[in-house]
Design a protein around this motif. Structure first.
Motif, PDB file in Angstrom:
ATOM      1  N   ALA A 113      13.151   2.324   5.821  1.00 48.50           N
ATOM      2  CA  ALA A 113      12.735   3.434   6.692  1.00 48.50           C
ATOM      3  C   ALA A 113      11.798   2.965   7.808  1.00 48.50           C
ATOM      4  O   ALA A 113      11.735   3.577   8.870  1.00 48.50           O
ATOM      5  CB  ALA A 113      12.060   4.525   5.865  1.00 48.50           C
ATOM      6  N   THR A 114      11.052   1.864   7.554  1.00 48.01           N
ATOM      7  CA  THR A 114      10.147   1.341   8.592  1.00 48.01           C
ATOM      8  C   THR A 114      10.751   0.121   9.300  1.00 48.01           C
ATOM      9  O   THR A 114      10.108  -0.442  10.186  1.00 48.01           O
ATOM     10  CB  THR A 114       8.791   0.912   7.977  1.00 48.01           C
TER      11      THR A 114
ATOM     12  N   GLN B   6       8.121   9.802   0.915  1.00 47.20           N
ATOM     13  CA  GLN B   6       7.094   8.775   0.652  1.00 47.20           C
ATOM     14  C   GLN B   6       7.629   7.730  -0.323  1.00 47.20           C
ATOM     15  O   GLN B   6       8.228   8.057  -1.344  1.00 47.20           O
ATOM     16  CB  GLN B   6       5.844   9.428   0.050  1.00 47.20           C
TER      17      GLN B   6
ATOM     18  N   GLY C 121      13.230   1.418  -0.110  1.00 40.31           N
ATOM     19  CA  GLY C 121      13.577   2.540   0.781  1.00 40.31           C
ATOM     20  C   GLY C 121      12.563   2.668   1.909  1.00 40.31           C
ATOM     21  O   GLY C 121      12.918   2.920   3.071  1.00 40.31           O
ATOM     22  N   GLY C 122      11.280   2.477   1.578  1.00 38.65           N
ATOM     23  CA  GLY C 122      10.211   2.504   2.588  1.00 38.65           C
ATOM     24  C   GLY C 122      10.360   1.340   3.556  1.00 38.65           C
ATOM     25  O   GLY C 122      10.153   1.477   4.765  1.00 38.65           O
TER      26      GLY C 122
ATOM     27  N   GLU D 236      11.725   6.155   9.928  1.00 39.00           N
ATOM     28  CA  GLU D 236      10.440   6.618   9.392  1.00 39.00           C
ATOM     29  C   GLU D 236      10.499   8.012   8.752  1.00 39.00           C
ATOM     30  O   GLU D 236       9.586   8.818   8.917  1.00 39.00           O
ATOM     31  CB  GLU D 236       9.360   6.572  10.484  1.00 39.00           C
ATOM     32  N   GLY D 237      11.576   8.291   8.079  1.00 36.02           N
ATOM     33  CA  GLY D 237      11.668   9.550   7.329  1.00 36.02           C
ATOM     34  C   GLY D 237      11.900  10.776   8.193  1.00 36.02           C
ATOM     35  O   GLY D 237      11.783  11.901   7.714  1.00 36.02           O
TER      36      GLY D 237
ATOM     37  N   GLY E 148       6.125   3.630  -1.294  1.00 41.22           N
ATOM     38  CA  GLY E 148       4.933   3.069  -1.930  1.00 41.22           C
ATOM     39  C   GLY E 148       3.631   3.442  -1.249  1.00 41.22           C
ATOM     40  O   GLY E 148       2.549   3.047  -1.687  1.00 41.22           O
ATOM     41  N   ASN E 149       3.712   4.190  -0.163  1.00 44.27           N
ATOM     42  CA  ASN E 149       2.529   4.649   0.575  1.00 44.27           C
ATOM     43  C   ASN E 149       1.678   3.488   1.089  1.00 44.27           C
ATOM     44  O   ASN E 149       0.447   3.572   1.113  1.00 44.27           O
ATOM     45  CB  ASN E 149       1.697   5.578  -0.336  1.00 44.27           C
TER      46      ASN E 149
ATOM     47  N   ASN F 101       7.703  15.488   3.497  1.00 43.64           N
ATOM     48  CA  ASN F 101       7.258  14.146   3.901  1.00 43.64           C
ATOM     49  C   ASN F 101       7.790  13.116   2.895  1.00 43.64           C
ATOM     50  O   ASN F 101       7.262  12.996   1.792  1.00 43.64           O
ATOM     51  CB  ASN F 101       5.718  14.122   3.920  1.00 43.64           C
TER      52      ASN F 101
ATOM     53  N   LEU G   4       6.545  -9.285   2.061  1.00 41.54           N
ATOM     54  CA  LEU G   4       5.339  -8.877   2.802  1.00 41.54           C
ATOM     55  C   LEU G   4       4.169  -8.721   1.849  1.00 41.54           C
ATOM     56  O   LEU G   4       4.378  -8.609   0.635  1.00 41.54           O
ATOM     57  CB  LEU G   4       5.567  -7.595   3.617  1.00 41.54           C
ATOM     58  N   GLY G   5       2.973  -8.723   2.414  1.00 33.97           N
ATOM     59  CA  GLY G   5       1.759  -8.662   1.602  1.00 33.97           C
ATOM     60  C   GLY G   5       1.727  -7.457   0.664  1.00 33.97           C
ATOM     61  O   GLY G   5       1.103  -7.509  -0.394  1.00 33.97           O
TER      62      GLY G   5
ATOM     63  N   VAL H 139      16.498  11.313   4.068  1.00 30.36           N
ATOM     64  CA  VAL H 139      15.804  10.605   2.980  1.00 30.36           C
ATOM     65  C   VAL H 139      16.758   9.544   2.440  1.00 30.36           C
ATOM     66  O   VAL H 139      17.852   9.865   1.968  1.00 30.36           O
ATOM     67  CB  VAL H 139      15.389  11.581   1.844  1.00 30.36           C
TER      68      VAL H 139
ATOM     69  N   HIS I  75       2.825 -13.009  12.820  1.00 31.17           N
ATOM     70  CA  HIS I  75       4.079 -13.723  12.636  1.00 31.17           C
ATOM     71  C   HIS I  75       4.411 -14.415  13.959  1.00 31.17           C
ATOM     72  O   HIS I  75       5.239 -13.920  14.739  1.00 31.17           O
ATOM     73  CB  HIS I  75       5.164 -12.732  12.228  1.00 31.17           C
TER      74      HIS I  75
HETATM   75  P1  FAD Z   1       5.620   4.364   2.846  1.00 28.44           P
HETATM   76  O1  FAD Z   1       4.321   3.842   3.325  1.00 28.44           O
HETATM   77  O2  FAD Z   1       5.577   5.243   1.666  1.00 28.44           O
HETATM   78  O3  FAD Z   1       6.369   5.112   4.032  1.00 28.44           O
HETATM   79  C1  FAD Z   1       6.478   4.536   5.308  1.00 28.44           C
HETATM   80  C2  FAD Z   1       7.362   5.438   6.203  1.00 28.44           C
HETATM   81  O4  FAD Z   1       8.687   5.454   5.705  1.00 28.44           O
HETATM   82  C3  FAD Z   1       6.918   6.885   6.233  1.00 28.44           C
HETATM   83  O5  FAD Z   1       7.186   7.405   7.497  1.00 28.44           O
HETATM   84  C4  FAD Z   1       7.793   7.552   5.191  1.00 28.44           C
HETATM   85  O6  FAD Z   1       8.001   8.922   5.467  1.00 28.44           O
HETATM   86  C5  FAD Z   1       9.077   6.771   5.310  1.00 28.44           C
HETATM   87  N1  FAD Z   1       9.827   6.629   4.057  1.00 28.44           N
HETATM   88  C6  FAD Z   1       9.425   6.024   2.910  1.00 28.44           C
HETATM   89  N2  FAD Z   1      10.402   6.054   1.994  1.00 28.44           N
HETATM   90  C7  FAD Z   1      11.445   6.682   2.573  1.00 28.44           C
HETATM   91  C8  FAD Z   1      12.763   7.017   2.128  1.00 28.44           C
HETATM   92  N3  FAD Z   1      13.204   6.710   0.919  1.00 28.44           N
HETATM   93  N4  FAD Z   1      13.575   7.681   2.988  1.00 28.44           N
HETATM   94  C9  FAD Z   1      13.159   8.007   4.234  1.00 28.44           C
HETATM   95  N5  FAD Z   1      11.927   7.715   4.698  1.00 28.44           N
HETATM   96  C10 FAD Z   1      11.089   7.057   3.874  1.00 28.44           C
HETATM   97  N6  FAD Z   1       4.862  -4.137   7.301  1.00 28.44           N
HETATM   98  C11 FAD Z   1       5.669  -5.049   7.895  1.00 28.44           C
HETATM   99  O7  FAD Z   1       6.618  -4.661   8.583  1.00 28.44           O
HETATM  100  N7  FAD Z   1       5.433  -6.398   7.755  1.00 28.44           N
HETATM  101  C12 FAD Z   1       4.419  -6.878   7.014  1.00 28.44           C
HETATM  102  O8  FAD Z   1       4.235  -8.087   6.933  1.00 28.44           O
HETATM  103  C13 FAD Z   1       3.577  -5.937   6.349  1.00 28.44           C
HETATM  104  N8  FAD Z   1       2.573  -6.364   5.556  1.00 28.44           N
HETATM  105  C14 FAD Z   1       1.764  -5.448   4.961  1.00 28.44           C
HETATM  106  C15 FAD Z   1       0.718  -5.923   4.165  1.00 28.44           C
HETATM  107  C16 FAD Z   1      -0.153  -5.028   3.555  1.00 28.44           C
HETATM  108  C17 FAD Z   1      -1.260  -5.561   2.694  1.00 28.44           C
HETATM  109  C18 FAD Z   1       0.037  -3.631   3.739  1.00 28.44           C
HETATM  110  C19 FAD Z   1      -0.870  -2.635   3.076  1.00 28.44           C
HETATM  111  C20 FAD Z   1       1.060  -3.159   4.527  1.00 28.44           C
HETATM  112  C21 FAD Z   1       1.942  -4.059   5.144  1.00 28.44           C
HETATM  113  N9  FAD Z   1       3.012  -3.631   5.942  1.00 28.44           N
HETATM  114  C22 FAD Z   1       3.828  -4.545   6.544  1.00 28.44           C
HETATM  115  C23 FAD Z   1       3.247  -2.193   6.158  1.00 28.44           C
HETATM  116  C24 FAD Z   1       4.072  -1.512   5.023  1.00 28.44           C
HETATM  117  O9  FAD Z   1       3.921  -2.176   3.823  1.00 28.44           O
HETATM  118  C25 FAD Z   1       5.542  -1.434   5.374  1.00 28.44           C
HETATM  119  O10 FAD Z   1       5.709  -0.562   6.453  1.00 28.44           O
HETATM  120  C26 FAD Z   1       6.456  -0.985   4.216  1.00 28.44           C
HETATM  121  O11 FAD Z   1       7.796  -1.190   4.603  1.00 28.44           O
HETATM  122  C27 FAD Z   1       6.269   0.485   3.826  1.00 28.44           C
HETATM  123  O12 FAD Z   1       6.946   0.726   2.606  1.00 28.44           O
HETATM  124  P2  FAD Z   1       6.473   1.911   1.637  1.00 28.44           P
HETATM  125  O13 FAD Z   1       7.452   2.018   0.531  1.00 28.44           O
HETATM  126  O14 FAD Z   1       5.062   1.734   1.235  1.00 28.44           O
HETATM  127  O15 FAD Z   1       6.635   3.168   2.585  1.00 28.44           O
END
Ligand code: FAD
Ligand code: MLT
Ligand code: ZN
Length: 419
Positions: free
Chosen positions: A103-104, A27, A99-100, A157-158, A29-30, A25, A90-91, A162, A332
């Motif tokens: 991925a999203t 990950q 990378g996250g 989404e992973g 910043g989760n 899996n 983003l917040g 990776v 938005h």
């Molecule tokens: P994670 O949460 O760790 O992972 C998200 C997904 O990506 C998982 O499926 C994981 O397996 C995959 N992944 C992570 N890193 C990699 C990698 N290196 N390679 C392959 N796959 C990977 N989202 C928005 O789109 N817009 C917003 O305005 C927004 N605002 C937010 C505000 C708050 C307060 C919070 C808590 C969340 C918000 N989000 C928002 C959601 C989230 O922050 C985003 O989806 C963010 O891009 C996820 O990044 P992360 O590093 O935390 O990824």
């Protein structure tokens, strides 16, 4: 949980897991909101937390190349020192990894101005399920040599590989930023304010966000934030970013005069200094956090034709009545993206059944998307059919089978089970 530092280490880990059929899996910043970043059964977490090195930054082109585990806010601080900004905000910026974000295919607060990551990401380095590294880390604005493979990994989404490094185009840091926070008496006025400000602010408009009065109540009650503008059923946040403060302020003032005199907005405040700008943004950015203090949260992230955006909130509120504690809408607006959130004292299966598939059917009837920016992860994967044709899902499954034939990468996520 494994925390590699280099692409070679990610390759070694995946090669080892691939040979032994061990699920992984990825990950960052989760901070993901659909359960994609947490294991379901016995997956090994592959965290990018230690992959936080900046590889290069070109001060002429604004192209940043960095490892996937760099925190978005830290990257923004870094490029700001050189006169640039990250093309997304983003917040969750203080925790999420770039990378996250890729991925999203994260959207966020600057998409209206700088577009989606599908345009600003110029290259990626990705390690595939079998451990082989795919170098598509180009730093070119233009490159029409064959299929654009990086697009397959943006928003995957992973599940396909990776992401280990990212090349991304950063825009120039705007010299003048202004924020207006206005109260509107109806959603129709929110829409009219949007069309008016688009016409009058033109190229300097950089964000148009909205929230309803319930959101405001929650940030005030749970986070003790206070708003300088009160007593309206809707609030909008309008940001301008430009290169000439006199010109920008004149344009913004003309727009505000028009908005107030024609009754589009009934109250408002403007911020030009950093401290007030941050305080006003907090009212919007911290809604997610305020909701978590309100009880169990049912979260929906919907794309709709902008004119219908708030009807879904009104209809959901009417349908659920007193069974829900709060039904709120924010998001938005400039991107046609509604965040519909429902809170209740605790999780209830019968309440969930009253919400789903109602919300998804409603969205599909309007040709909307059941996930505008958060992805499908574990929580929404079964509902992909409301937004994608059967043939499209089948093709996605074929891509998955080709790139990850043993299904070790983020299994149980994004694609419906049975695939
Ligand atoms: P994670 O949460 O760790 O992972 C998200 C997904 O990506 C998982 O499926 C994981 O397996 C995959 N992944 C992570 N890193 C990699 C990698 N290196 N390679 C392959 N796959 C990977 N989202 C928005 O789109 N817009 C917003 O305005 C927004 N605002 C937010 C505000 C708050 C307060 C919070 C808590 C969340 C918000 N989000 C928002 C959601 C989230 O922050 C985003 O989806 C963010 O891009 C996820 O990044 P992360 O590093 O935390 O990824
Ligand atoms: C936001 O825009 O605030 C985020 O996408 C988070 C959320 O939907 O709660
Ligand atoms: Zn959002």
């Amino acid at each position: 949980m494994l925390k590699p530092q280099t692409t070679a280490e990610v390759s070694q880990i995946l090669r080892y897991c691939y040979e032994r059929n061990l699920a992984v899996n990825p990950q960052g910043g989760n901070t993901g909101l659909v359960g994609g970043s947490v294991p379901v059964f016995d997956e090994i977490i592959l965290s990018t937390a230690l992959m936080n090195r900046i590889i290069s930054f070109d001060k002429v082109s604004g192209i940043l190349v960095c490892q996937a585990g760099c925190i978005l806010e830290k990257l923004n601080e870094y490029v700001e020192e050189q006169g640039f900004v990250m093309p997304l905000d983003l917040g969750a910026k203080g925790s999420c990894h770039v990378g996250g974000n890729v991925a999203t295919n994260a959207g966020g607060l600057r998409l209206l101005r700088y577009g989606s990551l599908r345009g600003t990401v110029l290259g990626l380095e990705v390690v595939l399920a079998d451990g082989s590294a795919l170098d598509c880390l180009a730093s070119l604005r233009k490159d029409n040599t064959g299929y654009d493979l990086k697009q397959l990994f943006i928003g995957s989404e992973g599940t396909l590989g990776v992401i280990t490094a990212v090349s991304i185009l950063c825009p120039q840091k705007p010299k003048a930023v202004n924020l207006a926070f206005l109260g509107c008496q109806s959603f129709a006025k929110v829409l009219e304010t949007f069309t008016t400000c688009r016409a009058m602010l033109g190229e300097i408009l950089s964000a148009y966000e909205f929230m309803d009065e319930k959101c405001m109540e929650l940030v005030e009650r749970h986070l003790k934030l206070s708003s300088p503008v009160t007593g309206s059923p809707f609030y909008v946040l309008i940001e301008t970013s430009g290169s000439n403060s006199t010109h920008d302020e004149e344009k913004l003032n003309n727009f505000l005069e028009q908005a107030m005199s024609s009754g589009l907005a009934t109250d408002g405040t403007v911020a030009t200094d950093d401290k007030k700008i941050k305080a006003l943004w907090s009212l919007r950015e911290r809604i997610t956090e305020a909701l978590t203090h309100d009880g169990h949260v049912y979260k929906y992230d919907i794309s709709l034709p902008v004119g219908k955006l708030y009807d879904l909130v009104t209809d959901t509120r009417a349908r659920l009545g007193p069974r829900a504690k709060n039904v709120v809408g924010y998001g938005h607006l400039g991107d046609g993206n509604l965040h519909l959130n429902i809170t209740a004292e605790s999780y209830s299966h019968s309440l969930l059944e009253a919400i789903e598939p109602f919300v998804y059917e409603w969205t599909a009837r309007c040709n909307g998307s059941i996930s505008a920016e958060h992805g499908l992860g574990f929580k929404k994967k079964q509902f992909i059919g409301y937004s994608k044709a059967k043939e499209a899902v089948l093709l996605m499954q074929r891509f998955k089978a080709m790139l990850d034939p043993k299904g070790i990468l983020n299994p149980y996520k994004m694609l419906p089970s049975g695939s």
